[in-house]
Design an enzyme around this catalytic site. Structure first.
Site, PDB file in Angstrom:
ATOM      1  N   ARG A 167      -1.283   1.468  -5.019  1.00 10.01           N
ATOM      2  CA  ARG A 167      -0.759   1.758  -3.704  1.00 10.01           C
ATOM      3  C   ARG A 167      -0.513   3.256  -3.235  1.00 10.01           C
ATOM      4  NH1 ARG A 167      -2.365  -1.843  -2.021  1.00 10.01           N
ATOM      5  NH2 ARG A 167      -1.837  -3.425  -1.366  1.00 10.01           N
TER       6      ARG A 167
ATOM      7  N   GLU B  85      -2.692   6.106   4.850  1.00 13.69           N
ATOM      8  CA  GLU B  85      -4.504   5.773   4.785  1.00 13.69           C
ATOM      9  C   GLU B  85      -4.364   4.973   6.362  1.00 13.69           C
ATOM     10  OE1 GLU B  85      -5.494   2.043   2.304  1.00 13.69           O
ATOM     11  OE2 GLU B  85      -5.147   3.408   1.440  1.00 13.69           O
TER      12      GLU B  85
ATOM     13  N   HIS C  35     -10.339   1.989  -0.456  1.00 12.60           N
ATOM     14  CA  HIS C  35      -9.235   1.598  -0.981  1.00 12.60           C
ATOM     15  C   HIS C  35     -11.017   0.271   0.114  1.00 12.60           C
ATOM     16  CE1 HIS C  35      -5.551  -0.648   0.620  1.00 12.60           C
ATOM     17  NE2 HIS C  35      -5.656  -1.126  -0.096  1.00 12.60           N
TER      18      HIS C  35
END
Length: 323
Positions: A242, A271, A289
């Site tokens: 994370r 993000e 990601h």
């Protein structure tokens, strides 16, 4: 009997969407653009089930909207710090996630980041694509050997263990870790792993530090300026967990000043907005990601959502209930 109404906040794999169409009265976000807070509030007012992703802010403002119809939040993703669980419980909402099915895929990305940062592959590709490569030479883009080095895991759950499996058996890496919940002796012995008494001990000893703890208040900016400063000068920081676990400004400063050798990052605080300072750091490998982004894994995640929904609508306890 009418089918439960379902709102899916982003585009999902076609195989999963097809199953949803068969079993539910489902509405998809065809634009695949993140929904706003007012749009999410309306979703909770108009649908029996809302299926968000880990980038949707299901906060108290969304969950406390009046005249709610929704009773279950069936989230697509293993993380659930995007959902205010206290607010969900207060509002009587069931919350589920999709653990386990993305373990191997995310561990693959953690190793991809580790190898890419160590061997400076991002720098090499940028040089090649820009037409600036002048040919092989003995001192060109020398990186760090991975084999035999020490991997320190912050958190040692399923994904960390899968990463350790790849690192230890694939590259002969020594494994150390810190976790408030001690794994079994069987797990520790499998990787010849060494438990550390604190995060700080891991940072001081590891050549590569890999983040595998959950996000949220308890781990917010766990990797701050002070802790990053405890890492070896030649060490690398890897994050596939994370983004808010790392203080972006502190890490950028460390990368620019060569306080540490480099970083491999798949997740970022705030993000999809990216701190522009990262783009100035040649010693950072940056991915958008991609941790669970394999065809097989994303389908499996969607099917896991369906399993939880099916259990709920058959008056059974969902297997992945988190609230």
């Amino acid at each position: 009997m009418s089918k439960p109404t379902v709102l899916v906040t982003r585009k999902w794999p076609a195989e999963v969407e097809a199953e949803l169409k068969i079993k539910y009265d489902v509405t998809f976000n065809e634009s695949d653009v993140a929904m706003t807070i007012p749009e999410l509030q309306k979703a909770f007012q108009n649908y029996d089930c809302v299926c968000p992703t880990v980038t949707d802010p299901i906060n108290e403002e969304v969950l406390s909207v009046e005249n709610k119809k929704a009773k279950i939040i069936a989230s697509f993703g293993v993380g659930f710090n995007h959902i205010d669980l206290d607010a969900a419980k207060k509002e009587g909402l069931v919350v589920t996630n999709t653990p386990e099915v993305l373990t191997a895929c995310t561990a693959d990305i953690a190793m991809t980041l580790l190898l890419s940062a160590a061997r400076r592959t991002g720098e090499g590709e940028r040089e090649l694509r820009s037409g600036e490569w002048a040919g092989w030479r003995p001192t060109h883009l020398r990186g760090t050997q991975v084999t035999g080095k020490t991997l320190g895991c912050i958190g040692f759950g399923r994904i960390a263990q899968a990463t350790a499996d790849r690192a230890h058996f694939g590259f002969g890496m020594k494994i150390i870790f810190s976790d408030p919940y001690m794994p079994s002796d069987e797990v520790i012995n499998k990787y010849s792993a060494t438990p550390c008494s604190s995060v700080e001990e891991v940072l001081e000893k590891a050549d590569f530090v890999s983040i595998h703890c959950p996000g949220g208040e308890s781990t917010y900016h766990l990797m701050n300026k002070e802790r990053i400063g405890m890492m070896k000068k030649g060490a690398y920081l890897i994050n596939s967990a994370r983004g808010d676990v790392i203080d972006n400004d502190a890490l950028i400063e460390a990368l620019k000043n060569k306080t540490i050798a480099g970083a491999g990052l798949d997740v970022f605080e705030g993000e999809p907005e990216l701190n522009p300072g990262f783009l100035e750091c040649e010693n950072a490998v940056l991915l958008p990601h991609l941790g669970s982004a394999s065809i097989e894994t994303r389908i499996a995640m969607g099917m896991r959502v369906l399993e939880n929904m099916e259990a709920y609508y058959n008056n059974k306890e969902p297997g992945d209930r988190v609230a």
